[in-house]
Design a protein around this motif. Sequence first.
Motif, short mmCIF file in Angstrom:
data_model
loop_
_atom_site.label_atom_id
_atom_site.label_comp_id
_atom_site.label_asym_id
_atom_site.label_seq_id
_atom_site.Cartn_x
_atom_site.Cartn_y
_atom_site.Cartn_z
N LEU A 71 -1.97 -5.34 -6.09
CA LEU A 71 -2.18 -3.93 -6.44
C LEU A 71 -3.67 -3.59 -6.50
CD1 LEU A 71 0.56 -3.49 -9.19
CD2 LEU A 71 0.66 -2.81 -6.79
N TYR A 127 -7.36 -0.88 -8.06
CA TYR A 127 -7.29 -0.84 -9.53
C TYR A 127 -8.35 -1.74 -10.16
CZ TYR A 127 -2.73 1.44 -9.01
OH TYR A 127 -1.72 2.29 -8.68
N ARG A 176 2.03 5.83 -10.92
CA ARG A 176 0.95 5.59 -11.88
C ARG A 176 0.09 6.84 -12.01
NH1 ARG A 176 -4.42 4.70 -13.03
NH2 ARG A 176 -4.80 5.77 -11.06
N ASP A 177 -0.25 7.43 -10.85
CA ASP A 177 -1.09 8.66 -10.90
C ASP A 177 -0.40 9.73 -11.74
OD1 ASP A 177 -2.91 7.43 -9.27
OD2 ASP A 177 -2.32 8.52 -7.45
N GLU A 213 -6.78 -0.19 -15.46
CA GLU A 213 -5.42 0.00 -14.98
C GLU A 213 -4.56 -1.22 -15.29
OE1 GLU A 213 -8.07 0.72 -13.09
OE2 GLU A 213 -7.86 2.84 -12.57
N PHE A 269 -4.73 -0.66 -4.10
CA PHE A 269 -5.02 0.63 -4.74
C PHE A 269 -6.39 0.68 -5.42
CE2 PHE A 269 -0.35 0.25 -4.68
CZ PHE A 269 -0.04 1.41 -3.98
N GLY A 303 1.80 3.56 -6.67
CA GLY A 303 0.53 4.30 -6.68
C GLY A 303 0.74 5.72 -7.20
N ALA A 321 0.83 -1.22 0.00
CA ALA A 321 0.00 0.00 0.00
C ALA A 321 0.86 1.27 0.00
CB ALA A 321 -0.93 -0.01 1.20
N ASP A 322 2.06 1.17 0.58
CA ASP A 322 2.97 2.33 0.62
C ASP A 322 3.89 2.37 -0.59
OD1 ASP A 322 2.22 3.38 3.10
OD2 ASP A 322 3.33 1.79 4.13
#
Length: 358
Positions: A312, A318, A285-286, A322, A316, A282, A277-278
């Motif tokens: 993922l 997705y 990709r953003d 994605e 996130f 993320g 998650a960290d």
Amino acid sequence: MVAISYEDIVKVPKALLHDHLDGGLRPATIVELAAEVGHELPTTDAEALGRWFVDAANSGSLERYLETFAHTVAVMQTAPALRRVARECALDLATDGVVYAEVRFAPEQHLEQDLTLDEVVDAVVTGFREGSALAAEAGHPIRVGTLLTAMRHAARSQEIAELAVRHRDTGVVGFDIAGAEAGFPPTRHLDAFEYLQRENFHFTIHAGEAFGLPSIWQAIQWCGADRLGHGVRIVDDITPGNPPVLGRLAAYVRDKRIPLELCPSSNVQTGAAASIADHPIGLLRDLRFRVTVNTDNRLMSGTSMSREMALLVDAFGYGWKELQWFTINAMKSAFIPFDERLRIIDEVIKPAYAKVIG
Ligand SMILES: O=c1[nH]cnc2c1ncn2[C@H]1C[C@H](O)[C@@H](CO)O1
Ligand SMILES: [Zn+2]
């Protein structure tokens, strides 16, 4: 919206650019090959051995993570063993729904018996060809390209680069350097990279994993890398905020669409990220970096391409769009010729995702 399951992800086509042959053996195969050559393992129970690799690799340090490879490299010293491992690798990836894979290994680590570098490469390429043929028969077509890795602490990169170019028409599609990063900058191997550029050949460099921006900068601006193996530490050149601010190197990497071969589970194990998650994937990709998702070492991470994507999805949120984006990014960044890449994108990837996206 119904969450995407691991089983659903197995069924869609995936492209994998960063997978180590010696980091993906089946535990049962290691047990059998070790018995043949008299290599002592931590355990001879295949299931327990699989767990041992993951536990030992969960060290928080790249150097300790790399120590586990002693047991896989030890059983990959003959042509039949290399061929078997490569055959099983192609089969396992194909069964997981990978349609395109670039698998790397370091030929210089397989000379402990009497093989030559060329024989090592021939055995592996033959294994990939056999595994791909078996997979196609079983209804899981896959194209496997081989990358030859030189170890960054050693001094054989020029020789390995020449070996890669020698085998470019028979399955080798690129070159790489790997191994402990701190203290071994990519510029130590500048001659090899300049040679490869003169040969119009492709290469990626493990950089920005255990060491930060200077390593990435050298890999790109001194060595001319086409892609970054990991490259995750590029986030050190991004100032958080709304919007985040990119430094000059991060901006260059994004502007030039330099592919990042991100390997989420591997990074958590070596301490490059605190958790999935960290993981900077993320943010990257953003910000629309050319992000790709990879396994690195399936054995040491107890993972697969589908599992990395499922992690993922969980972390996130997705969706299929994605996952398709990651897959097309990887295919666009592959080292095989443009027309072959396009064919896989247009004829294999897009139609399959169109069905699930609806
Ligand atoms: O993630 C990695 N970083 C640096 N080196 C690595 C990584 N995974 C595997 N290697 C090394 C150990 C293998 O023996 C070698 C060739 O595949 O590459
Ligand atoms: Zn790697």
